[in-house]
Design a protein around this motif. Structure first.
Motif: not given
Length: 202
Positions: A7-9, A20, A22, A24, A37-39, A41, A190
């Motif tokens: 689930t990462h991007s 960034e 992201r 999950g 979910k974590l982001s 940045n 963001l």
């Protein structure tokens, strides 16, 4: 690589830097949505300059106690007053010989790393200035006065610690100033453009 849990991007800024990341985690439903979910940045989305320049702009002597407290969390076995020399050099980013990490034997070296290892050949293709190298020598001597028999590995840990601590204080000061001015938390946006647009609407 299981599509049900992958689930990462990443959002690329350049070929060697991400703006960034992201992540999950937790239960993933049939659509691939994560429960949590974590982001993460890149700070350059908000503070578009180097850490060294942001230190000069956003860190002052009023942050000394915060620096000392955060340094103390890492160096738990060193009395608070004995940490003062390290706190003194914590107001600015230090230089680091990245290419020295290619030689594992240097990690335990108690001697200064030669100046040629400080050349920035990866991103900027620049040589280390004599001024920067002398600052490294002084920082190493300071570290040695606090940690007896300190090695390059100890300097490595200090360098990473300062990167985290300094950025944390910079973002805190940036957040506080802007919240007091606009009533908005810039770290919830963001980019500076998104923050500025919402500040105009407020």
């Amino acid at each position: 690589n299981d599509p049900e849990i992958k689930t990462h991007s990443f959002l690329n800024k350049s070929e060697s830097r991400f703006t960034e990341v992201r992540l999950g985690f937790g239960y993933v439903d049939f659509c691939g949505n994560s429960r949590y979910k974590l982001s993460f940045n890149d700070s350059r989305l908000l503070l578009s300059d180097t850490l060294a320049k942001n230190c000069a702009a956003w860190i002052s002597q009023s942050d000394r106690e915060s620096l000392a407290t955060l340094m103390g969390l890492f160096y738990k076995d060193i009395p608070r007053e004995a940490l003062d020399p390290l706190v003194d050099l914590s107001f600015k980013k230090q230089v680091f010989p990245y290419s020295a990490l290619n030689e594992e034997s240097l990690l335990e070296s108690t001697e200064p790393i030669p100046q040629e290892y400080f050349a920035n050949t990866f991103l900027m293709d620049t040589e280390c200035s004599e001024e920067d190298y002398q600052e490294y020598i002084m920082a190493g001597e300071t570290l040695g006065s606090v940690l007896e028999g300190s090695t390059f590995n100890d300097y490595h840990d200090l360098y990473l610690l300062l990167d985290c601590v300094l950025l944390g204080i910079i973002l805190h000061n940036f957040q506080t100033l802007n919240y007091n001015l606009s009533g908005l938390n810039p770290l919830a946006f963001l980019s500076t453009s998104a923050y500025s647009f919402n500040a105009l609407l407020k």
